[in-house]
Motif scaffolding. Structure first.
Motif, PDB file in Angstrom:
ATOM      1  N   UNK A 259      -4.420 -71.214 -23.393  1.00  0.00           N
ATOM      2  CA  UNK A 259      -5.313 -69.038 -23.646  1.00  0.00           C
ATOM      3  C   UNK A 259      -6.341 -69.180 -22.440  1.00  0.00           C
ATOM      4  N   UNK A 260      -7.381 -70.082 -22.705  1.00  0.00           N
ATOM      5  CA  UNK A 260      -8.564 -70.284 -21.974  1.00  0.00           C
ATOM      6  C   UNK A 260      -8.211 -70.129 -20.511  1.00  0.00           C
ATOM      7  N   UNK A 261      -6.883 -70.692 -19.838  1.00  0.00           N
ATOM      8  CA  UNK A 261      -6.641 -71.011 -18.909  1.00  0.00           C
ATOM      9  C   UNK A 261      -5.793 -69.802 -18.069  1.00  0.00           C
ATOM     10  N   UNK A 262      -5.448 -68.997 -18.565  1.00  0.00           N
ATOM     11  CA  UNK A 262      -4.744 -67.524 -18.571  1.00  0.00           C
ATOM     12  C   UNK A 262      -5.902 -66.489 -19.092  1.00  0.00           C
ATOM     13  N   UNK A 263      -6.586 -66.483 -19.216  1.00  0.00           N
ATOM     14  CA  UNK A 263      -8.123 -65.712 -19.287  1.00  0.00           C
ATOM     15  C   UNK A 263      -8.846 -65.916 -18.336  1.00  0.00           C
ATOM     16  N   UNK A 264      -8.700 -66.578 -17.277  1.00  0.00           N
ATOM     17  CA  UNK A 264      -9.851 -67.179 -16.161  1.00  0.00           C
ATOM     18  C   UNK A 264      -9.105 -66.179 -15.353  1.00  0.00           C
ATOM     19  N   UNK A 265      -7.641 -66.814 -15.181  1.00  0.00           N
ATOM     20  CA  UNK A 265      -7.219 -66.158 -13.954  1.00  0.00           C
ATOM     21  C   UNK A 265      -7.350 -64.607 -13.911  1.00  0.00           C
ATOM     22  N   UNK A 266      -6.684 -64.069 -15.371  1.00  0.00           N
ATOM     23  CA  UNK A 266      -6.489 -62.259 -15.907  1.00  0.00           C
ATOM     24  C   UNK A 266      -8.310 -62.036 -15.430  1.00  0.00           C
ATOM     25  N   UNK A 267      -9.254 -63.144 -15.124  1.00  0.00           N
ATOM     26  CA  UNK A 267     -10.808 -62.195 -15.175  1.00  0.00           C
ATOM     27  C   UNK A 267     -10.581 -62.188 -13.819  1.00  0.00           C
ATOM     28  N   UNK A 268      -9.473 -63.173 -12.932  1.00  0.00           N
ATOM     29  CA  UNK A 268     -10.379 -62.918 -11.622  1.00  0.00           C
ATOM     30  C   UNK A 268      -9.615 -61.745 -10.723  1.00  0.00           C
TER      31      UNK A 268
ATOM     32  N   UNK B 208     -11.080 -58.856 -11.248  1.00  0.00           N
ATOM     33  CA  UNK B 208     -12.681 -58.780 -10.747  1.00  0.00           C
ATOM     34  C   UNK B 208     -12.286 -57.326  -9.579  1.00  0.00           C
ATOM     35  N   UNK B 209     -10.598 -57.665  -9.202  1.00  0.00           N
ATOM     36  CA  UNK B 209     -10.483 -57.398  -7.730  1.00  0.00           C
ATOM     37  C   UNK B 209      -9.456 -56.122  -7.780  1.00  0.00           C
ATOM     38  N   UNK B 210      -9.249 -55.779  -9.777  1.00  0.00           N
ATOM     39  CA  UNK B 210      -8.581 -54.125  -9.600  1.00  0.00           C
ATOM     40  C   UNK B 210      -8.175 -53.821  -9.157  1.00  0.00           C
TER      41      UNK B 210
ATOM     42  N   UNK C  35      -8.136 -55.124  -4.444  1.00  0.00           N
ATOM     43  CA  UNK C  35      -6.701 -55.410  -4.155  1.00  0.00           C
ATOM     44  C   UNK C  35      -5.659 -55.005  -5.146  1.00  0.00           C
ATOM     45  N   UNK C  36      -5.390 -54.956  -6.010  1.00  0.00           N
ATOM     46  CA  UNK C  36      -4.102 -53.716  -6.913  1.00  0.00           C
ATOM     47  C   UNK C  36      -4.813 -52.372  -7.029  1.00  0.00           C
ATOM     48  N   UNK C  37      -5.189 -52.384  -6.730  1.00  0.00           N
ATOM     49  CA  UNK C  37      -5.404 -50.704  -6.473  1.00  0.00           C
ATOM     50  C   UNK C  37      -5.389 -50.274  -7.592  1.00  0.00           C
ATOM     51  N   UNK C  38      -5.602 -50.450  -8.627  1.00  0.00           N
ATOM     52  CA  UNK C  38      -5.263 -50.226 -10.339  1.00  0.00           C
ATOM     53  C   UNK C  38      -4.431 -50.673 -10.342  1.00  0.00           C
ATOM     54  N   UNK C  39      -2.986 -50.804 -10.090  1.00  0.00           N
ATOM     55  CA  UNK C  39      -1.733 -50.928 -10.371  1.00  0.00           C
ATOM     56  C   UNK C  39      -1.256 -52.201 -11.746  1.00  0.00           C
ATOM     57  N   UNK C  40      -1.747 -51.735 -12.366  1.00  0.00           N
ATOM     58  CA  UNK C  40      -1.513 -53.609 -13.724  1.00  0.00           C
ATOM     59  C   UNK C  40      -0.718 -54.266 -13.317  1.00  0.00           C
TER      60      UNK C  40
ATOM     61  N   UNK D 194      -4.275 -66.967  -6.499  1.00  0.00           N
ATOM     62  CA  UNK D 194      -3.243 -66.314  -6.816  1.00  0.00           C
ATOM     63  C   UNK D 194      -4.073 -64.430  -6.234  1.00  0.00           C
ATOM     64  N   UNK D 195      -4.122 -64.279  -8.044  1.00  0.00           N
ATOM     65  CA  UNK D 195      -5.107 -63.498  -8.951  1.00  0.00           C
ATOM     66  C   UNK D 195      -5.684 -62.699  -8.162  1.00  0.00           C
ATOM     67  N   UNK D 196      -6.605 -63.041  -7.900  1.00  0.00           N
ATOM     68  CA  UNK D 196      -8.151 -62.657  -6.262  1.00  0.00           C
ATOM     69  C   UNK D 196      -7.668 -62.263  -4.883  1.00  0.00           C
ATOM     70  N   UNK D 197      -6.342 -62.924  -5.178  1.00  0.00           N
ATOM     71  CA  UNK D 197      -5.814 -62.978  -3.569  1.00  0.00           C
ATOM     72  C   UNK D 197      -4.576 -61.006  -3.431  1.00  0.00           C
ATOM     73  N   UNK D 198      -4.142 -61.688  -4.901  1.00  0.00           N
ATOM     74  CA  UNK D 198      -3.371 -60.157  -4.871  1.00  0.00           C
ATOM     75  C   UNK D 198      -1.657 -60.819  -4.623  1.00  0.00           C
ATOM     76  N   UNK D 199      -1.736 -62.511  -5.065  1.00  0.00           N
ATOM     77  CA  UNK D 199       0.032 -62.305  -4.576  1.00  0.00           C
ATOM     78  C   UNK D 199       0.247 -63.738  -4.337  1.00  0.00           C
TER      79      UNK D 199
END
Length: 182
Positions: free
Chosen positions: A45-54, A57-59, A62-67, A137-142
């Motif tokens: 859960x901690x690891x998944x939370x960390x990558x979700x936070x990254x 941070x660029x939502x 990078x993702x243009x609000x696309x959850x 990957x999460x911070x780079x968008x893919x």
């Protein structure tokens, strides 16, 4: 030093010693994989939370609000981390096995060291690549962007494993042919 696999000659010892650096990397690769398994088991859960936070941070940028897109990348990132764990175990074990086979063939210390290092360092590098790609990957968008950013690590490390394994296969065939001629 005598072993059940080598004659008690200085040449046999030299060949085994030549393999030790690569064997050390292979063992470190196994320990890396085991450590990931423990860390994942205790802190998923901690690891998944960390990558979700990254990703968060660029939502907007990078993702243009696309959850939905962000969620897909997070899922694939976790898969990459699991892949790192599996590659470490498989490639680390294979590196040890193939290296010991090369030692038993009695080829030169130079070839033994070359193959052993290719297997051990390559296995470690490739396992690190998958873990790092999962975190990036999460911070780079893919995941494609993460893999591309780490191609400098993935290509040489996977290439080293493949080339060293191919060299070992050639040595096995040559040894087999040489034995038949006797």
């Amino acid at each position: 030093m005598t072993t059940p696999f080598l004659p008690s000659t200085s040449r046999g010892n030299d060949v085994l010693r030549a393999a030790l650096p690569g064997l050390l990397f292979a063992i470190v690769t196994l320990l890396f994989g085991y450590t990931m398994g423990v860390v994942f088991g205790l802190n998923e859960d901690l690891i998944k939370s960390r990558i979700a936070a990254s990703a968060d941070a660029v939502g907007a940028t990078v993702y243009h609000g696309d959850s939905v897109a962000a969620k897909a990348v997070l899922s694939k990132s976790w898969t990459y981390m699991q892949r790192a764990h599996l590659h470490a175990g498989g490639l680390g074990s294979a590196a040890i096995g193939v290296t010991l086979l090369v030692v038993m063939l009695g080829v030169s210390a130079m070839w033994t060291r070359f193959i052993s290092l290719g297997l051990g360092v390559g296995a470690f590098g490739y396992a690190v690549f998958w873990l790092w790609a999962g975190f990036r990957a999460p911070a780079l968008g893919g995941t494609d962007a993460a893999k591309e950013s780490l191609a400098w690590l993935a290509i040489p490390s996977s290439g080293a494993v493949v080339m060293a394994t191919l060299a070992a296969a050639v040595l096995v065939v040559l040894t087999l042919l040489r034995r038949r001629e006797m």
